[in-house]
Design an enzyme around this catalytic site. Structure first.
Site, PDB file in Angstrom:
ATOM      1  N   LEU A  63       6.047   9.600  13.878  1.00 35.06           N
ATOM      2  CA  LEU A  63       4.772   9.720  13.173  1.00 35.06           C
ATOM      3  C   LEU A  63       5.049  10.226  11.761  1.00 35.06           C
ATOM      4  O   LEU A  63       5.788  11.196  11.587  1.00 35.06           O
ATOM      5  CB  LEU A  63       3.838  10.699  13.887  1.00 35.06           C
ATOM      6  CG  LEU A  63       3.119  10.200  15.138  1.00 35.06           C
ATOM      7  CD1 LEU A  63       2.588  11.372  15.944  1.00 35.06           C
ATOM      8  CD2 LEU A  63       1.988   9.263  14.760  1.00 35.06           C
ATOM      9  N   SER A  64       4.468   9.583  10.766  1.00 38.35           N
ATOM     10  CA  SER A  64       4.599  10.066   9.394  1.00 38.35           C
ATOM     11  C   SER A  64       3.744  11.310   9.195  1.00 38.35           C
ATOM     12  O   SER A  64       2.878  11.633  10.013  1.00 38.35           O
ATOM     13  CB  SER A  64       4.166   8.976   8.405  1.00 38.35           C
ATOM     14  OG  SER A  64       5.062   7.889   8.426  1.00 38.35           O
ATOM     15  N   ALA A  65       3.984  12.018   8.097  1.00 40.39           N
ATOM     16  CA  ALA A  65       3.200  13.209   7.780  1.00 40.39           C
ATOM     17  C   ALA A  65       1.739  12.825   7.559  1.00 40.39           C
ATOM     18  O   ALA A  65       1.438  11.741   7.053  1.00 40.39           O
ATOM     19  CB  ALA A  65       3.766  13.883   6.535  1.00 40.39           C
TER      20      ALA A  65
END
Length: 356
Positions: A63-65
């Protein structure tokens, strides 16, 4: 180490922080972020990290930030009824938020390299439809995921209004990505260490704008078959909804509009009042680098900065505000459906076989 925004105590708190830092700027994007709990896409045992403004990776799951997803959602300029392609769809978190904006007459496709991640995304999607309190508040464009390398998409594939690529794109693949975009469409992708918004203004004309300095892992190059050529990957079909599905959409829409009219007539607010929250002073940070498996904003906060922030945190309370036990959310749409003079099997279909 600090993030681009302060860590939240829960999903709503995280969204409040993203709004304060101007990563989330439109109501439509805010509603989508609040409807999908980021913590639901974490493995058990890792959920405590869900509301920090950091990327997370475990095996093939990534998951990206939150601040990255916020910028992506804003840059895509999503509208109901558009078609969307997610290149590297991962857990399906972003695709599910997009589906809440596209509505039932949009197209929502994702392609993901790892088959185990596609299965994970399908499980999370099913859980959202069956269990989320938010599902009945929106008209939803359900994502369809396929396994494959996004650099091997069949040449006769259809084009899309909106495209996002979640891995670093090399310059020699830029035109390949652009070909997938319709005229008038928007492509958002990381290229040459910049998250870039590309608008197709004509058959052979483009406008580009850098959004954010980032560092993404590069796209995985396709492997070749016995003939020395990579196998092509077919995207999901753009299927037309059948009459039964259309009937469900319009019955639910009619009931939802009726509920809204009832609430308006009674003077009942349709949205919960904003949560009272801590005051924070936090600077927006526009550069990110990978440290191990984490996407870390730079520059990092010093211990002195963190102490100053803690000193400035104050609880805001309304005069006379008292703690009250939380009541279970009331699903008015479900109540209306259950009162319809229909067989139980049709009521179950109208509720998407949800039990709450």
């Amino acid at each position: 180490m600090g993030g681009a925004v302060s860590a939240g105590e829960d999903n709503d708190d995280l969204i409040d922080n993203l709004k304060e830092a101007q990563y989330i700027r439109t109501e439509r994007v805010e509603q989508a972020f609040r409807a999908i709990d980021r913590g639901d896409y974490y493995l058990e045992g890792y959920r405590d990290n869900a509301y920090k403004d950091l990327a997370w990776k475990h095996g093939n799951i990534h998951l990206s930030a939150p601040c990255i997803y916020s910028e992506v959602m804003e840059a895509l300029k999503l509208q109901p009824g558009l078609s969307f392609l997610n290149l590297g769809s991962g857990t399906g978190y972003l695709s599910t938020m997009v589906g809440l904006i596209l509505g039932p007459f949009g197209i929502n496709h994702g392609i993901e390299l790892h088959s185990d991640v596609v299965e994970y995304a399908k499980e999370k999607l099913e859980s959202f439809i069956k269990n989320s309190d938010s599902f009945d508040k929106f008209e939803f464009c359900e994502p369809a995921f396929v396994v494959g390398n996004c650099l091997q998409i069949a040449s006769d594939s259809h084009q899309y209004d909106r495209i996002y690529c979640g891995a670093g794109v090399q310059k020699d693949h830029e035109n390949y990505m652009k070909i997938l975009l319709k005229v008038g469409g928007i492509l958002v992708m990381p290229i040459e260490d910049q998250l870039t918004q590309i608008m197709r203004t004509g058959q052979n004309t483009w406008e580009s704008k850098n959004i954010l300095a980032v560092s993404f892992a590069p796209l995985v190059q396709p492997s070749k078959n016995d003939n020395g050529k990579p196998d092509s990957v077919g995207l999901p079909p753009c299927a037309v909804r059948n009459l039964q599905d259309l009937a469900r959409i319009y019955i639910r829409r009619t009931l939802r509009n009726f509920i809204n009219d009832e609430m308006q007539a009674k003077g009942i607010p349709q949205r919960a009042p904003p949560k009272r929250k801590r005051k924070r002073v936090k600077q927006r940070i526009n550069t990110y680098v990978f440290v191990g498996n984490q996407l870390i904003p730079q520059p990092l906060d010093s211990e002195e900065d963190e102490k100053m922030e803690e000193d400035k945190e104050e609880e805001e309370k309304e005069p006379g505000e008292a703690l009250k036990p939380e009541e279970p959310p009331q699903n008015l749409l479900r109540e209306k459906i259950m009162k319809l003079p229909l067989p139980e099997s049709l009521k179950a279909y109208l509720t998407y076989f949800r039990e709450k």
